[in-house]
Design a protein around this motif. Structure first.
Motif, PDB file in Angstrom:
ATOM      1  N   VAL A 140     -16.986  40.824 -36.333  1.00  0.00           N
ATOM      2  CA  VAL A 140     -16.064  41.348 -35.315  1.00  0.00           C
ATOM      3  C   VAL A 140     -15.504  42.708 -35.718  1.00  0.00           C
ATOM      4  O   VAL A 140     -15.527  43.658 -34.940  1.00  0.00           O
ATOM      5  CB  VAL A 140     -14.896  40.365 -35.072  1.00  0.00           C
TER       6      VAL A 140
ATOM      7  N   ILE B 140     -21.094  41.280 -33.474  1.00  0.00           N
ATOM      8  CA  ILE B 140     -20.951  40.780 -32.105  1.00  0.00           C
ATOM      9  C   ILE B 140     -20.846  41.962 -31.155  1.00  0.00           C
ATOM     10  O   ILE B 140     -20.055  42.885 -31.356  1.00  0.00           O
ATOM     11  CB  ILE B 140     -19.699  39.893 -31.990  1.00  0.00           C
ATOM     12  N   GLU B 141     -21.632  41.919 -30.103  1.00  0.00           N
ATOM     13  CA  GLU B 141     -21.655  43.020 -29.149  1.00  0.00           C
ATOM     14  C   GLU B 141     -20.390  43.011 -28.288  1.00  0.00           C
ATOM     15  O   GLU B 141     -19.918  41.967 -27.849  1.00  0.00           O
ATOM     16  CB  GLU B 141     -22.889  42.906 -28.257  1.00  0.00           C
ATOM     17  N   CYS B 142     -19.852  44.183 -28.070  1.00  0.00           N
ATOM     18  CA  CYS B 142     -18.656  44.324 -27.227  1.00  0.00           C
ATOM     19  C   CYS B 142     -18.991  45.158 -25.999  1.00  0.00           C
ATOM     20  O   CYS B 142     -19.771  46.101 -26.077  1.00  0.00           O
ATOM     21  CB  CYS B 142     -17.527  44.999 -28.003  1.00  0.00           C
ATOM     22  N   GLU B 143     -18.399  44.774 -24.875  1.00  0.00           N
ATOM     23  CA  GLU B 143     -18.553  45.558 -23.650  1.00  0.00           C
ATOM     24  C   GLU B 143     -17.170  46.063 -23.238  1.00  0.00           C
ATOM     25  O   GLU B 143     -16.215  45.297 -23.142  1.00  0.00           O
ATOM     26  CB  GLU B 143     -19.150  44.708 -22.523  1.00  0.00           C
ATOM     27  N   TRP B 144     -17.093  47.370 -23.015  1.00  0.00           N
ATOM     28  CA  TRP B 144     -15.821  47.979 -22.639  1.00  0.00           C
ATOM     29  C   TRP B 144     -15.851  48.293 -21.147  1.00  0.00           C
ATOM     30  O   TRP B 144     -16.671  49.072 -20.677  1.00  0.00           O
ATOM     31  CB  TRP B 144     -15.585  49.262 -23.446  1.00  0.00           C
TER      32      TRP B 144
END
Length: 295
Positions: free
Chosen positions: A228, A251-255
């Motif tokens: 994270v 972990i991939e994050c989308e903004w």
């Protein structure tokens, strides 16, 4: 030498410097610039300057100054200890320690700001600091970052009264640059050896050379990735080596972008045509111009 001002908070930059010799305030001086730690994915980059009066150049060339990479660690330490003990007269130095956090944040800006631009600005900042301290800087010798001519033009535009020499491998050609190289290298090595991790790190003393191709460095990165929060602040997130690990294991994050556009967009012409705005223009003696030839 006390480095605690940086080691107590390794996420912020820090300036270390000598007292300014009186002779360097009165006599025209030459100043050299070099860095240590440009390539590693771990730790800070340290920019250093050294300066002394031009008329003692021959004397300084007998001080064993050389490209820091060509000297043993013991020899670098011996020279730097002599400098700090004041055993080399009329000699001054200054270093700016750029933390890994600063390097990563700079390179991740929305507007392009790469490592070369950061290096240029840091070098110019050190020159300005020396001038502000009262050093009579007349000549500056720089180990180039990027094309020599462009870098020289950039420096000359900022400091038109100073004569600049920008060259590849300047640290092996000019003693004043060699001295700056030694100061930067010793400061960085000491910081790395005494780094205080703020995070829970596995095998904190076994990270190798810090260069991307070092197997120990790669293992350190692999073993100290938080899915994270990413890496410890010791790591330069902006390096491709670190990025590749983040992309494959974090972990991939989308903004989500928030639409801040107003619901009812109005054309600018409506402002000028509105009768409600007539007093605004009248009070300021403004009127519509439809024929530019009448101005």
């Amino acid at each position: 030498m006390d480095l605690s001002s940086f080691l107590n908070n390794c996420s912020k930059d820090c300036l270390f410097k000598s007292d300014v010799p009186e002779a360097t305030k009165k006599q025209p001086c030459m100043l050299g610039i070099d860095e240590a730690g440009r390539g590693p994915v771990l730790g800070p980059m340290v920019y250093g300057i050294a300066y002394f009066p031009i008329d003692v150049k021959a004397k300084m060339e007998k001080q064993d100054f050389a490209d820091s990479k060509s000297l043993t660690e013991n020899k670098r330490e011996e020279i730097f200890n002599r400098i700090c003990a004041g055993k080399i007269d009329n000699f001054g130095w200054m270093t700016n320690v750029l933390s890994p956090v600063t390097i990563s944040n700079s390179m991740f800006r929305r507007t392009k700001y790469n490592l070369n631009a950061l290096s240029h600005d840091t070098a110019m900042g050190l020159i300005q600091n020396a001038i502000d301290e009262g050093v009579n800087v007349e000549e500056v010798y720089v180990d180039t970052v990027g094309p020599e001519a462009k870098y020289k033009d950039k420096l000359s535009a900022r400091f038109p009264a100073i004569k600049f020499t920008v060259a590849q491998k300047a640290d092996s050609k000019y003693s004043v640059v060699s001295a700056a190289s030694i100061c930067a290298k010793v400061i960085r090595d000491r910081i790395i050896a005494n780094w205080r991790f703020l995070e829970d790190v596995k095998n904190p003393e076994d990270y190798g050379s810090g260069y991307p191709g070092d197997p120990k460095t790669k293992a350190f990165l692999q073993n100290n990735l938080d899915p994270v929060f990413g890496f410890p602040s010791f790591v330069r997130f902006s390096w491709s080596t670190a990025n590749e690990i983040l992309e494959s294991k974090a972990i991939e994050c989308e903004w989500e972008e928030i639409d801040n556009k107003p619901a009812n967009n109005k054309n600018m012409n409506q402002f000028f045509d509105s009768k409600k705005q007539a007093s605004f223009f009248k009070n300021r003696c403004l009127h519509r111009v439809t024929d530019l030839s009448k101005i």
